[in-house]
Each structure stands twice: as C-alpha cells, then as structure tokens.
Design a protein around this motif. Structure first.
Motif, PDB file in Angstrom:
ATOM      1  N   GLN A 159       0.799  -1.219   0.000  1.00 53.76           N
ATOM      2  CA  GLN A 159       0.000   0.000   0.000  1.00 53.76           C
ATOM      3  C   GLN A 159       0.837   1.277   0.000  1.00 53.76           C
ATOM      4  OE1 GLN A 159      -3.387   0.007  -0.522  1.00 53.76           O
ATOM      5  NE2 GLN A 159      -2.758  -2.055  -1.028  1.00 53.76           N
ATOM      6  N   SER A 160       2.125   1.177   0.244  1.00 53.15           N
ATOM      7  CA  SER A 160       2.980   2.351   0.183  1.00 53.15           C
ATOM      8  C   SER A 160       4.361   1.923  -0.280  1.00 53.15           C
ATOM      9  CB  SER A 160       3.082   3.018   1.562  1.00 53.15           C
ATOM     10  OG  SER A 160       4.031   4.048   1.528  1.00 53.15           O
ATOM     11  N   SER A 216       0.539   3.648   5.026  1.00 56.61           N
ATOM     12  CA  SER A 216      -0.029   2.645   4.133  1.00 56.61           C
ATOM     13  C   SER A 216      -1.331   3.116   3.501  1.00 56.61           C
ATOM     14  CB  SER A 216      -0.284   1.344   4.901  1.00 56.61           C
ATOM     15  OG  SER A 216       0.940   0.767   5.293  1.00 56.61           O
ATOM     16  N   PHE A 217      -2.005   4.074   4.129  1.00 56.53           N
ATOM     17  CA  PHE A 217      -3.308   4.521   3.648  1.00 56.53           C
ATOM     18  C   PHE A 217      -3.351   6.039   3.543  1.00 56.53           C
ATOM     19  CE2 PHE A 217      -3.849   0.495   5.791  1.00 56.53           C
ATOM     20  CZ  PHE A 217      -4.443  -0.243   4.788  1.00 56.53           C
ATOM     21  N   SER A 218      -4.118   6.507   2.582  1.00 51.24           N
ATOM     22  CA  SER A 218      -4.249   7.948   2.363  1.00 51.24           C
ATOM     23  C   SER A 218      -4.969   8.608   3.538  1.00 51.24           C
ATOM     24  CB  SER A 218      -5.044   8.206   1.080  1.00 51.24           C
ATOM     25  OG  SER A 218      -6.398   7.808   1.275  1.00 51.24           O
ATOM     26  N   LEU A 219      -4.824   9.915   3.623  1.00 54.71           N
ATOM     27  CA  LEU A 219      -5.524  10.674   4.657  1.00 54.71           C
ATOM     28  C   LEU A 219      -7.032  10.490   4.512  1.00 54.71           C
ATOM     29  CD1 LEU A 219      -5.560  12.662   7.000  1.00 54.71           C
ATOM     30  CD2 LEU A 219      -5.472  14.519   5.319  1.00 54.71           C
ATOM     31  N   GLY A 220      -7.524  10.492   3.277  1.00 51.86           N
ATOM     32  CA  GLY A 220      -8.957  10.296   3.037  1.00 51.86           C
ATOM     33  C   GLY A 220      -9.440   8.953   3.555  1.00 51.86           C
ATOM     34  N   ASN A 221      -8.646   7.910   3.314  1.00 55.38           N
ATOM     35  CA  ASN A 221      -9.000   6.582   3.803  1.00 55.38           C
ATOM     36  C   ASN A 221      -9.030   6.570   5.325  1.00 55.38           C
ATOM     37  OD1 ASN A 221      -7.945   3.813   4.899  1.00 55.38           O
ATOM     38  ND2 ASN A 221      -8.892   3.361   2.913  1.00 55.38           N
ATOM     39  N   ARG A 222      -8.031   7.163   5.934  1.00 56.30           N
ATOM     40  CA  ARG A 222      -7.977   7.181   7.406  1.00 56.30           C
ATOM     41  C   ARG A 222      -9.131   7.971   8.007  1.00 56.30           C
ATOM     42  NH1 ARG A 222      -2.227   9.204   8.385  1.00 56.30           N
ATOM     43  NH2 ARG A 222      -2.312   9.720   6.190  1.00 56.30           N
TER      44      ARG A 222
END
Length: 190
Positions: free
Chosen positions: A10-11, A17-23
């Motif tokens: 994912q990174s 590993s996750f975008s700010l939007g995902n978090r």
C-alpha cells in the motif's frame, strides 16, 4: 470508502499505508459503529446491516452481524445470504473479505486479509483477500490468515489457525490447521 488493491503493497515510499482520506473515512466508520451500533441488542441486526451498507459493505439477505463485531473497512466486506458473524469476531479487512451464503464466523474468531512484506525494511502492508465459501464454519477463536480460501462447506475448528487453503467439505483443526476428516454432504447437495 474505496476498496484496496489485492496483493499489492500500500505504500512504496515508506510513508503511511493509507491515504488521509482513507484514514478519515475509517475514523468516521469507527465513530458511527461505536455510537449507533455497538450498544444495540441482537434484534437490531437490520439496523447494523444498514450502517454497514452505508459505508460500502455488500450484504445479502438475512445477515446477522453482532454489535460487538469489529469491521476494519466495510467497503472491503461482502457477505452472502444468511451469514452470521458472532459476538466479538474481528474482520480485519484491509484487503477484501468475502463470506459465502449460509456461513458462520463464530465468537471471537479473527479473519485477517493483510500481512506485511518481510523483505521490505519498512515492512510495508500487503493486502491479500480472504474468501470463505458457502456453508463454511469458522469456529470460536479461530484465525483465518491472509490470502486463504476456504472451499464450500469447510470447517475450521475452535482456536485453529488456517494459513493455507481449505478443501471443500473438509474439517481442519490445530495451529497450524491440518485436515481432520471429510465432512458429510447434506442430503440434496451436489
């Protein structure tokens, strides 16, 4: 919330590993479940199913997801008809988890659809989908690992840990899980 790509790190840069939007979307999900579902009694299963669907889960008819269940990412969850997810079960679905119709994930069982790349110095996340076929049973406190497929009608006994695919209509137990015996087909089944 967008589903994640299977089998991919994912990174690649050592960052999150996750975008700010995902978090942020997952934080909204966790707050919603805590405030609107976690305290609800068993008969409100329709309400809990609605909340899961609002956050992207695909649920068949008559699914029963208990209030104490932990779902990491609803958009990566697909349940067939008549699926039961028991009290305290953990669906750690950074990768996709698909559970077929008439299957049971019992109390405090753990289904995990991600791992880490141990050859990477940053141990980057790698999502690996889990597929639990129709008429399967993951018994109490059992663990189904990343990338595993449980064939139709297979059973993982209590506290078993499954790291490889399970054959259809076969029972497994132990850690790591090993074949115990064939499971008899129900009358009228092919």
């Amino acid at each position: 919330m967008e589903p994640l790509d299977a089998g991919k790190s994912q990174s690649r840069t050592g960052g999150p590993s996750f975008s700010l939007g995902n978090r942020l979307a997952r934080a909204a999900w966790m707050a919603t479940w805590l405030l609107l579902a976690r305290w609800t009694p068993p008969p409100l299963r329709g309400w809990r199913a609605l909340l899961l669907r609002l956050f992207g889960a695909k649920l068949g008819r008559n699914c029963r997801v208990h209030a104490s269940v932990s779902v990491w990412h609803p958009a990566n969850l697909e349940l067939g008809d008549n699926v039961l997810i028991g009290p305290g079960a953990r669906l750690y679905n950074q990768g996709r988890i698909t559970i077929g119709s008439d299957s049971i994930v019992s109390q405090r069982a753990h289904v995990c659809a991600s791992t880490h790349d141990v050859s990477d110095p940053q141990f980057q996340l790698v999502v690996r989908p889990v597929v639990i076929g129709a008429q399967c049973w993951v018994a109490a406190e059992a663990f189904v690992g990343p990338g595993v497929t449980m064939g139709e009608g297979s059973v993982l006994a209590a506290r078993g840990a499954l790291f490889e695919n399970a054959e259809a209509w076969t029972m497994y137990r132990g850690n790591p899980a090993a074949k115990l015996k064939a499971r008899a087909l129900q009358s009228g089944e092919a």
